[in-house]
Structures are given as C-alpha cells and as structure tokens.
Design a protein around this motif. Structure first.
Motif, short mmCIF file in Angstrom:
data_model
loop_
_atom_site.label_atom_id
_atom_site.label_comp_id
_atom_site.label_asym_id
_atom_site.label_seq_id
_atom_site.Cartn_x
_atom_site.Cartn_y
_atom_site.Cartn_z
N LEU A 54 0.82 -1.21 0.00
CA LEU A 54 0.00 0.00 0.00
C LEU A 54 0.85 1.26 0.00
N VAL A 55 2.10 1.14 0.44
CA VAL A 55 3.08 2.22 0.29
C VAL A 55 4.37 1.60 -0.24
N ARG A 56 5.16 2.41 -0.95
CA ARG A 56 6.41 1.94 -1.54
C ARG A 56 7.60 2.52 -0.78
N PRO A 57 8.62 1.71 -0.55
CA PRO A 57 9.81 2.21 0.15
C PRO A 57 10.56 3.25 -0.69
N ALA A 58 11.15 4.21 0.02
CA ALA A 58 12.06 5.15 -0.63
C ALA A 58 13.43 4.52 -0.79
N ALA A 59 13.73 3.54 0.05
CA ALA A 59 15.00 2.82 -0.02
C ALA A 59 14.78 1.43 0.57
N GLY A 60 15.68 0.50 0.22
CA GLY A 60 15.57 -0.85 0.73
C GLY A 60 14.63 -1.71 -0.10
N SER A 61 14.39 -2.94 0.35
CA SER A 61 13.58 -3.87 -0.43
C SER A 61 12.81 -4.81 0.48
N VAL A 62 11.72 -5.35 -0.07
CA VAL A 62 10.86 -6.32 0.62
C VAL A 62 10.92 -7.62 -0.16
N HIS A 63 11.13 -8.74 0.55
CA HIS A 63 11.28 -10.03 -0.12
C HIS A 63 10.29 -11.03 0.46
N LEU A 64 9.70 -11.81 -0.44
CA LEU A 64 8.81 -12.89 -0.07
C LEU A 64 9.39 -14.18 -0.61
N ASP A 65 9.79 -15.07 0.30
CA ASP A 65 10.40 -16.33 -0.09
C ASP A 65 11.62 -16.11 -0.99
N ARG A 77 0.56 -9.38 -4.72
CA ARG A 77 1.03 -9.91 -3.44
C ARG A 77 0.00 -10.85 -2.83
N VAL A 78 -1.27 -10.49 -2.95
CA VAL A 78 -2.32 -11.37 -2.44
C VAL A 78 -2.29 -12.70 -3.17
N GLN A 79 -2.12 -12.66 -4.48
CA GLN A 79 -2.05 -13.90 -5.26
C GLN A 79 -0.82 -14.73 -4.87
N ALA A 80 0.23 -14.05 -4.41
CA ALA A 80 1.45 -14.76 -4.01
C ALA A 80 1.38 -15.31 -2.59
N GLY A 81 0.31 -14.97 -1.86
CA GLY A 81 0.14 -15.58 -0.55
C GLY A 81 0.04 -14.64 0.62
N LEU A 82 -0.14 -13.33 0.39
CA LEU A 82 -0.33 -12.38 1.49
C LEU A 82 -1.81 -12.10 1.68
N ALA A 83 -2.22 -11.95 2.93
CA ALA A 83 -3.59 -11.58 3.25
C ALA A 83 -3.56 -10.65 4.45
N SER A 84 -4.69 -10.00 4.72
CA SER A 84 -4.72 -9.07 5.85
C SER A 84 -6.03 -9.18 6.62
N VAL A 85 -5.91 -8.92 7.92
CA VAL A 85 -7.07 -8.73 8.79
C VAL A 85 -6.95 -7.30 9.29
N SER A 154 -8.21 -16.87 0.90
CA SER A 154 -7.27 -16.67 -0.21
C SER A 154 -6.14 -17.69 -0.19
N ARG A 155 -6.21 -18.63 0.75
CA ARG A 155 -5.15 -19.63 0.94
C ARG A 155 -3.80 -18.93 1.14
N PRO A 156 -3.70 -18.09 2.16
CA PRO A 156 -2.48 -17.30 2.34
C PRO A 156 -1.35 -18.10 2.96
N ARG A 157 -0.16 -17.60 2.77
CA ARG A 157 1.01 -18.11 3.47
C ARG A 157 1.34 -17.19 4.66
N LEU A 158 0.90 -15.95 4.56
CA LEU A 158 1.17 -14.96 5.60
C LEU A 158 -0.04 -14.05 5.74
N ILE A 159 -0.51 -13.88 6.99
CA ILE A 159 -1.61 -12.95 7.27
C ILE A 159 -1.08 -11.81 8.13
N CYS A 160 -1.31 -10.59 7.70
CA CYS A 160 -0.99 -9.40 8.49
C CYS A 160 -2.22 -9.02 9.29
N MET A 161 -2.09 -8.92 10.60
CA MET A 161 -3.21 -8.62 11.48
C MET A 161 -2.95 -7.32 12.21
#
Length: 275
Positions: A54-65, A77-85, A154-161
């Motif tokens: 929902l926001v993009r970093p000004a520097a650095g990186s985010v990695h999934l697997d 990202r949701v299709q790759a396995g992220l979900a939120s509550v 969504s069959r997530p691998r990771l849920i952000c709550m």
C-alpha cells in the motif's frame, strides 16, 4: 539455513518530506508469529502497509520467499500468498457471513473455492452455524472470527493482522489469541501481528520487534522481550497496553540489558514519524 518467508532489507519509507521508517530490517519465518510493538507514531501501521504494497519504500527492499516484491502491486502480493485482517475487522455488515467469506477469494481463479470454504467452516464451526446471518448482527468476537476466515479464503502463506483484539472484552481477547495460535500451529500460516496488548501478543508470538520513531529499537525472541526490563517497563507495566501509547517511555533509555547493536546510532527527529 532456510530462506525467511518475509524479509525487510534496510527499508525506509517517506511521506513527502517526513520519514516514517528508517533502515528497518526484519524477518519472519514460515509458520511463525511475529509481533510488532511500539508507541503511537512509531511506524507500525506503515510497516504493515509496506508489506501489503500500500506504500512503496524510498529505499531498501521487501522479499517474499527470497523474491523481491518491492514493486509488486497489492493484488499480485495477495495472489502470491499475502492476506490481511484490518483494524476494526471491517466486515461487510449488510452481507451474510458466507458472502463475506467469499469476498476473501476474489483474487482466486481456481475451482477449489468451495473446498476452501468448507475448510474454513471446519476450522471455525461457529461460522458454518451463522453462514446465513448478516455479519453486522454478529458480536465483536464473532466478527473477528469472520475476518480471520475471510483472510484464510485466499489460501495465504502470511496474514498481516492489525490490532485484532481492539475493542473486545477480555474473555474474547483470549479466544482471538487462541485462534491466532491455531492458525499458525495447525494450518502452518505465518502471522505478522501489530497489537497494543503487548504482553498477550508476546505470549503467542515466536519473535518480536519494537519500533521507536521509525527505527528498530529492540528485537529478539518473544521470551527475550518479555524478560527485557526496558520493554517490560515501557510496554508491559500497568497492564501491557497502557504503556504502549506513552511517547515518554523510551525502551532504549529504560533497558539495562540491551545489546549495543540494538540501539540506533543516531536519534531520529520525532517530527518525521508517522504511523
């Protein structure tokens, strides 16, 4: 050593001229619960928004697997396995329980959605009982259960709550945290938890991080954070959640046992913090 499921590598996030996160690095392993603690305007919500794209970093990186997802859209990202509550559950009150659950599968294109629905009903039998009931007529605890079930669709691998126990009675809070443990232990789904009730969050977490004005102040296993005198004073004293919003309490200044590497080399300008 296996690759972390989620990894922040030196992530910084800006809102215009103000810096919300500064050189944040953290990891979350598959099947684990990680909690993020911090006072108001510490950067907790920004961290979660960055995970979800929902926001993009000004520097650095985010990695999934191991894959760099920094520039991925939220739907990808949701299709790759992220979900939120989300905070305050945000169910659709005029829709039935089942229709709410089905919205959680909106990115899926396979034919196994109904099978997943049955799996969610098996995991949360109360939702099956209430499947034709309007979500807005359910109790707060039942709505939180529905929000969990919707994320699982969504069959997530990771849920952000985000603050899953907010506004709930103490007995309901205990049940919600039990559900989080079950989601991790029985389903193998990782959980990234932002929670004001620090003591209870650390009881269900494997690892935790403390944010202070956009920087990681302290990191360690849940047991280490529970035993850390500074963390206890700032976030667990007087009932846990009470201290979390008090900007005057500084875990760096209060803790005697923090390793030198835990303390930022520069003290950030408090005017730049966002949450």
């Amino acid at each position: 050593m296996s690759e972390p499921l989620l990894e922040f590598r030196g992530v910084s996030v800006d809102y215009g001229p103000s810096r919300a996160l500064s050189d944040v690095s953290l990891t979350l392993d598959a099947g684990h619960v990680v909690c993020l603690l911090g006072g108001n305007a510490s950067g907790k919500s920004t961290t979660m928004k960055t995970i979800l794209g929902l926001v993009r970093p000004a520097a650095g990186s985010v990695h999934l697997d191991g894959a760099d997802i920094t520039k991925w859209s939220t739907p990808r990202r949701v299709q790759a396995g992220l979900a939120s509550v989300p905070e305050a559950r945000r169910v659709f009150p005029e829709m039935t329980v089942e229709d709410n659950l089905l919205t959680g599968a909106y990115t899926r294109r396979d034919r196994a959605v109904r099978a997943t629905l049955d799996e969610v009903y098996t995991f949360f039998p109360r939702l099956r009982e209430r499947r034709r009931q309007l979500a807005g007529t359910m109790s707060g605890g039942e709505q939180q259960m529905l929000a969990f079930g919707r994320a699982l669709m969504s069959r997530p691998r990771l849920i952000c709550m985000d603050e899953p126990t907010m506004g709930l009675a103490p007995i309901v809070v205990e049940r919600v945290l039990e559900h989080i443990s079950r989601i991790s232990q029985e389903l193998g789904v990782s959980v990234f938890l932002v929670e004001q009730n620090a003591e209870l969050a650390l009881q269900v977490a494997d690892r935790g991080y403390v944010l202070r004005t956009g920087e990681i102040a302290v990191a360690g296993t849940a047991r280490e954070l529970l035993a850390n005198p500074g963390v206890r004073e700032a976030y667990l004293g007087g009932g846990g959640a009470a201290g979390a919003g008090d900007a005057a309490l500084d875990p760096i200044a209060l803790a005697d046992g923090i390793r030198p590497g835990d303390e930022p080399t520069t003290r950030p300008d408090p005017r730049r913090a966002h949450d």
